[in-house]
Design a protein around this motif. Structure first.
Motif, PDB file in Angstrom:
ATOM      1  N   GLU A   1       1.850  14.505   6.634  1.00 13.62           N
ATOM      2  CA  GLU A   1       0.495  14.547   7.408  1.00 13.62           C
ATOM      3  C   GLU A   1       0.598  14.445   8.872  1.00 13.62           C
ATOM      4  N   ALA A   2       1.347  13.873   9.626  1.00 14.02           N
ATOM      5  CA  ALA A   2       1.493  13.981  11.097  1.00 14.02           C
ATOM      6  C   ALA A   2       1.709  15.293  11.446  1.00 14.02           C
ATOM      7  N   VAL A   3       2.752  15.881  10.560  1.00 15.54           N
ATOM      8  CA  VAL A   3       3.077  17.223  10.999  1.00 15.54           C
ATOM      9  C   VAL A   3       1.955  18.200  10.928  1.00 15.54           C
ATOM     10  N   ARG A   4       1.157  18.008   9.897  1.00 13.71           N
ATOM     11  CA  ARG A   4      -0.049  19.105   9.707  1.00 13.71           C
ATOM     12  C   ARG A   4      -1.156  18.959  10.371  1.00 13.71           C
ATOM     13  N   ARG A   5      -1.379  17.729  10.996  1.00 14.35           N
ATOM     14  CA  ARG A   5      -2.358  17.394  11.760  1.00 14.35           C
ATOM     15  C   ARG A   5      -2.461  17.149  13.248  1.00 14.35           C
ATOM     16  N   CYS A   6      -1.222  16.484  13.595  1.00  9.22           N
ATOM     17  CA  CYS A   6      -1.104  16.341  15.095  1.00  9.22           C
ATOM     18  C   CYS A   6      -0.673  17.244  16.115  1.00  9.22           C
ATOM     19  N   PRO A   7       0.009  18.358  15.658  1.00  9.90           N
ATOM     20  CA  PRO A   7       0.093  19.544  16.750  1.00  9.90           C
ATOM     21  C   PRO A   7      -0.709  19.741  17.838  1.00  9.90           C
ATOM     22  N   GLN A   8      -1.907  19.931  17.492  1.00 11.96           N
ATOM     23  CA  GLN A   8      -2.930  20.208  18.359  1.00 11.96           C
ATOM     24  C   GLN A   8      -3.004  19.143  19.499  1.00 11.96           C
TER      25      GLN A   8
ATOM     26  N   PRO B   1       0.867  -1.319  -0.256  1.00  9.07           N
ATOM     27  CA  PRO B   1       0.040   0.215  -0.078  1.00  9.07           C
ATOM     28  C   PRO B   1       0.902   1.362  -0.113  1.00  9.07           C
ATOM     29  N   SER B   2       0.429   2.247  -0.496  1.00  7.52           N
ATOM     30  CA  SER B   2       1.112   3.508  -0.768  1.00  7.52           C
ATOM     31  C   SER B   2       0.472   4.468   0.347  1.00  7.52           C
ATOM     32  N   ALA B   3       1.471   5.134   0.965  1.00 13.39           N
ATOM     33  CA  ALA B   3       1.205   6.256   1.864  1.00 13.39           C
ATOM     34  C   ALA B   3       0.077   7.350   1.627  1.00 13.39           C
ATOM     35  N   PHE B   4       0.276   7.590   0.155  1.00 12.67           N
ATOM     36  CA  PHE B   4      -0.723   8.570  -0.623  1.00 12.67           C
ATOM     37  C   PHE B   4      -2.113   8.018  -0.206  1.00 12.67           C
ATOM     38  N   THR B   5      -2.418   6.791  -0.100  1.00  9.89           N
ATOM     39  CA  THR B   5      -3.647   6.331   0.063  1.00  9.89           C
ATOM     40  C   THR B   5      -4.035   6.156   1.419  1.00  9.89           C
ATOM     41  N   ILE B   6      -3.195   5.563   2.259  1.00  7.45           N
ATOM     42  CA  ILE B   6      -3.273   5.238   3.695  1.00  7.45           C
ATOM     43  C   ILE B   6      -2.771   5.996   4.676  1.00  7.45           C
ATOM     44  N   GLY B   7      -1.943   7.087   4.131  1.00  5.67           N
ATOM     45  CA  GLY B   7      -1.593   7.964   5.373  1.00  5.67           C
ATOM     46  C   GLY B   7      -2.457   8.752   6.106  1.00  5.67           C
ATOM     47  N   GLN B   8      -3.764   9.170   5.423  1.00  8.60           N
ATOM     48  CA  GLN B   8      -4.502   9.957   6.408  1.00  8.60           C
ATOM     49  C   GLN B   8      -5.244   9.025   7.562  1.00  8.60           C
ATOM     50  N   SER B   9      -5.462   7.852   7.005  1.00  2.17           N
ATOM     51  CA  SER B   9      -6.259   6.812   7.921  1.00  2.17           C
ATOM     52  C   SER B   9      -5.106   6.276   8.851  1.00  2.17           C
TER      53      SER B   9
ATOM     54  N   LEU C   1       7.463   9.137   3.748  1.00  2.00           N
ATOM     55  CA  LEU C   1       7.539  10.476   4.366  1.00  2.00           C
ATOM     56  C   LEU C   1       6.191  11.287   4.336  1.00  2.00           C
ATOM     57  N   ILE C   2       5.436  10.739   3.386  1.00  2.00           N
ATOM     58  CA  ILE C   2       3.793  11.443   3.271  1.00  2.00           C
ATOM     59  C   ILE C   2       3.210  11.259   4.606  1.00  2.00           C
ATOM     60  N   VAL C   3       3.518   9.793   5.128  1.00  2.00           N
ATOM     61  CA  VAL C   3       3.087   9.723   6.625  1.00  2.00           C
ATOM     62  C   VAL C   3       3.478  10.862   7.655  1.00  2.00           C
ATOM     63  N   LEU C   4       4.886  11.180   7.572  1.00  2.00           N
ATOM     64  CA  LEU C   4       5.387  12.265   8.390  1.00  2.00           C
ATOM     65  C   LEU C   4       4.667  13.685   8.036  1.00  2.00           C
TER      66      LEU C   4
ATOM     67  N   ILE D   1      -3.095   8.451  10.302  1.00  2.00           N
ATOM     68  CA  ILE D   1      -3.273   9.755  11.452  1.00  2.00           C
ATOM     69  C   ILE D   1      -4.476   9.630  11.988  1.00  2.00           C
ATOM     70  N   ASP D   2      -5.524   9.170  11.462  1.00  2.00           N
ATOM     71  CA  ASP D   2      -6.902   9.262  11.961  1.00  2.00           C
ATOM     72  C   ASP D   2      -6.782   8.123  13.216  1.00  2.00           C
ATOM     73  N   SER D   3      -6.130   6.829  12.820  1.00  2.00           N
ATOM     74  CA  SER D   3      -6.204   5.900  14.042  1.00  2.00           C
ATOM     75  C   SER D   3      -5.238   6.336  15.122  1.00  2.00           C
ATOM     76  N   ALA D   4      -4.175   6.891  14.788  1.00  2.00           N
ATOM     77  CA  ALA D   4      -3.507   7.419  15.939  1.00  2.00           C
ATOM     78  C   ALA D   4      -3.939   8.299  16.715  1.00  2.00           C
ATOM     79  N   ILE D   5      -4.929   9.384  16.210  1.00  2.00           N
ATOM     80  CA  ILE D   5      -5.701  10.503  16.982  1.00  2.00           C
ATOM     81  C   ILE D   5      -6.637   9.762  17.927  1.00  2.00           C
ATOM     82  N   ILE D   6      -7.318   8.672  17.312  1.00  2.00           N
ATOM     83  CA  ILE D   6      -8.057   7.882  18.253  1.00  2.00           C
ATOM     84  C   ILE D   6      -7.620   7.107  19.373  1.00  2.00           C
TER      85      ILE D   6
END
Length: 216
Positions: free
Chosen positions: A105-112, A72-80, A100-103, A82-87
């Motif tokens: 996506e995490a930088v852009r969404r996880c700081p909060q 699988p590609s992080a372009f496809t599953i990267g956001q999921s 690096l796409i996972v990285l 992050i969603d899983s980590a947030i939950i």
């Protein structure tokens, strides 16, 4: 070499991703991930270039049929991821292309939520990234290539201690500047993006609707 602006990267890469059909509904976000990584001098355009080449090879090898056993590609599953980590405060994937796409996506969404640690293996050696208090620190024993294994993302709350590593690289996450990139690879990405555009012909012009602002 070619000099690219942040907006140019986002515009072209989002269309190229749309053409690849690997990230339905999230092309813009993935394109922003690419632009962000390139802005802090991490090789994201190469990830997209490899993705295009990978899919072309798959089409030639399998007659256009999707290989169900493909990585699988992080372009496809990267956001999921992050969603899983947030939950659940963490997420894990055994093998992923373009880590690096996972990285990004995490930088852009996880700081909060505080920050995060991301670890993954390339060529049998562990790479680690830590983001905390607006600072990104990297320990990349091996240059991140197109395939990573044992990808693990953990959220780190503001009051938690970070893992101890001797980080060789510290990135300023606010850098925005023009990107210098290989012109031959950029042409491949642009050619993929062009596939989403309607060809200019008598038929296409006859069926085109009015401009959205032509009544202003």
């Amino acid at each position: 070499m070619v000099v690219l602006s942040n907006n140019e990267i986002i515009s072209v890469c989002s269309r190229a991703l749309q053409s690849l059909c690997i990230s339905s509904g999230s092309e813009i976000e993935n394109a922003r991930n690419i632009a962000y990584l390139e802005a802090i001098q991490l090789p994201a355009l190469d990830s997209l270039f490899r993705e295009i080449e990978h899919i072309k090879e798959g089409q030639q090898s399998f007659g256009g049929e999707k290989n169900c056993n493909d990585i699988p590609s992080a372009f496809t599953i990267g956001q999921s991821l992050i969603d899983s980590a947030i939950i659940q405060n963490q997420s894990f994937f055994e093998v992923v292309r373009s880590p690096l796409i996972v990285l990004a996506e995490a930088v852009r969404r996880c700081p909060q939520y505080g920050g995060f640690t991301l670890s993954f293996c390339c060529e049998g050696r562990q790479n680690v990234a830590v983001y905390h208090k607006n600072q990104l620190k990297l320990k990349f024993s091996v240059e991140p290539n197109s395939i990573a294994s044992k990808v693990e993302l953990k959220l780190v709350r503001q009051d938690k201690n970070l893992p101890l590593h001797n980080f060789e690289i510290v990135k300023n996450t606010n850098i925005i500047h023009d990107i210098v990139y290989c012109i031959d690879k950029w042409r491949v990405i642009c050619a993929e993006a062009q596939k989403t555009l309607v060809p200019n012909s008598i038929t296409s012009r006859a069926s085109a609707g009015a401009m959205t602002n032509d009544s202003l």
